[in-house]
Write an enzyme that holds these catalytic residues in place. Structure first.
Site, PDB file in Angstrom:
ATOM      1  CB  ALA A 114      -3.377 -13.515 -12.542  1.00 33.98           C
TER       2      ALA A 114
ATOM      3  CG  HIS B 268      -2.649 -12.431  -7.447  1.00 34.74           C
ATOM      4  ND1 HIS B 268      -2.571 -11.949  -8.742  1.00 34.74           N
ATOM      5  CD2 HIS B 268      -3.473 -11.576  -6.784  1.00 34.74           C
ATOM      6  CE1 HIS B 268      -3.311 -10.861  -8.856  1.00 34.74           C
ATOM      7  NE2 HIS B 268      -3.872 -10.607  -7.685  1.00 34.74           N
ATOM      8  CB  CYS B 269       2.769 -12.172  -9.611  1.00 32.62           C
ATOM      9  SG  CYS B 269       3.492 -13.833  -9.578  1.00 32.62           S
ATOM     10  CD  GLN B 270       1.157 -12.969 -16.853  1.00 32.09           C
ATOM     11  OE1 GLN B 270       1.566 -11.809 -16.876  1.00 32.09           O
ATOM     12  NE2 GLN B 270       1.173 -13.753 -17.914  1.00 32.09           N
TER      13      GLN B 270
END
Length: 367
Positions: A186, A257-259
């Site tokens: 992120a 993306h994720c976190q």
């Protein structure tokens, strides 16, 4: 069959490409991952699943060797003066495995593509790339972008996703998985300078709480799943794969993306590689891990990827057993996969010492 196939060394192929490049078809019989890491410019990767190989029983059809209908039509029409087969480093065609890609491709070409002279490249890609590196395309591995392009974080990144301003888990910048597919966190997604430097045109946000910072600049696809054992990420595989392919076909690049760029986004990238290139989970995992070493899909996601693998690679398996993402896949027989992967999600157990599961994991996906 071997008597019908000529032999070229690196110098001979270089001369052939210099004289008749447009009339020379190069068929690279190595794995997708080896081909992606480096290949002769203009070559085409030949690959097919073990199921197709088993069904062929030593006589593969040309449609499997050259699946592109237009390219196959040109070959059959005599548009190519020469077809050159190569693998990694074989010194002679008669030493190739009878059921291997190289031998099956040679057999199909000799039977069906009679208008072209078939050649085998002695020493394969290894010898040619050492002798003629300027005629090869190579991807640097791992390929990433260093973090400190700027020290400022956009105002929009200061709220909604705490990791955007505290990338303590990050080791380097976003990484290139394929020329059109990038993976990261992120924090990376909040850095427009990074995204622009990579030529990103679209993002897949695999989280329920990380904001889309630049919706006026990039195309976004949101996959709102949590990183826990209850989340069904596999139901999003088809949509994510279709989205990536649509951006690729438009000449764009996708950043997933994720976190943290460790579990959810990595899972989407793994599913993409498995589906589009028909490779096993352990192969895809090693390929991605070489580029972003900290990836670690949680235990549930690994199980969903294994189910995905069983149906991607085994076209007879009952699709009803899988997630909605598998509804359009072929059916096939089950397979057994054994591998060692780190997993990051706590595993519920009566033994508190097993708060985190470490592999090996042995799984037999069932139909």
């Amino acid at each position: 069959m071997v008597m019908e196939v000529g032999t070229l060394d690196a110098g001979g192929l270089r001369a052939l490409l210099g004289e008749r490049a447009a009339q020379c078809l190069l068929l690279d019989c190595r794995s997708f991952f080896a081909f992606n890491a480096g290949h002769i410019a203009g070559s085409v990767n030949v690959r097919f699943s073990t199921i197709v190989r088993r069904r062929a029983k030593g006589a593969m059809g040309l449609e499997h060797i050259v699946p592109n209908a237009e390219l196959r039509g040109r070959l059959l029409a005599g548009a190519y003066h020469a077809v050159v087969l190569l693998d990694e480093r074989s010194a002679a065609l008669d030493g190739a495995k009878r059921d291997g890609t190289l031998a099956l491709a040679a057999g199909a070409l000799c039977r069906e593509a009679r208008a072209a002279q078939v050649f085998f490249l002695k020493g394969g890609y290894e010898a040619f790339s050492a002798s003629c590196p300027e005629l090869c395309s190579k991807q640097s591995t791992p390929m990433g972008l260093s973090l400190p392009l700027s020290t400022s974080v956009p105002d929009s990144a200061e709220s909604g996703c705490s990791s955007c301003s505290t990338p303590l888990y990050d080791q380097g910048g976003p990484v290139e998985i394929l020329p059109f597919l990038y993976l990261g966190s992120a924090y990376h997604a909040s850095r427009k300078d990074m995204l622009d430097a990579l030529g990103i045109t679209a993002l897949i946000n695999v989280s329920a709480n990380c904001p889309n910072h630049f919706e006026g600049h990039y195309q976004y696809k949101s996959i709102p799943v949590e990183d826990n054992h209850k989340a069904d990420i596999s139901s999003w595989f088809n949509e994510a794969i279709d989205f990536i392919d649509s951006i690729k076909n438009a000449g764009g690049r996708v950043f997933v993306h994720c976190q943290a760029g460790i579990s959810r986004s990595a899972t989407i990238c793994l599913a993409y590689l498995m589906r589009t290139n028909r490779v096993k989970l352990d192969e895809a995992f090693e390929f991605v891990k070489q580029r972003r070493s900290i990836i670690s899909p949680n235990f549930s996601f690994m199980g969903q990827l294994l189910q995905f693998e069983s149906q991607v690679l085994a076209p007879h398996c009952s699709a009803e057993a899988g997630s909605p993402a598998m509804a359009v896949l072929d059916r096939g027989t089950s397979t057994t996969t054994v591998f060692n992967f780190p997993v990051s999600i706590p595993v519920h157990s009566t033994n508190s010492a097993l708060s985190y599961l470490q592999s090996p994991i042995t799984t037999s996906p069932s139909c």
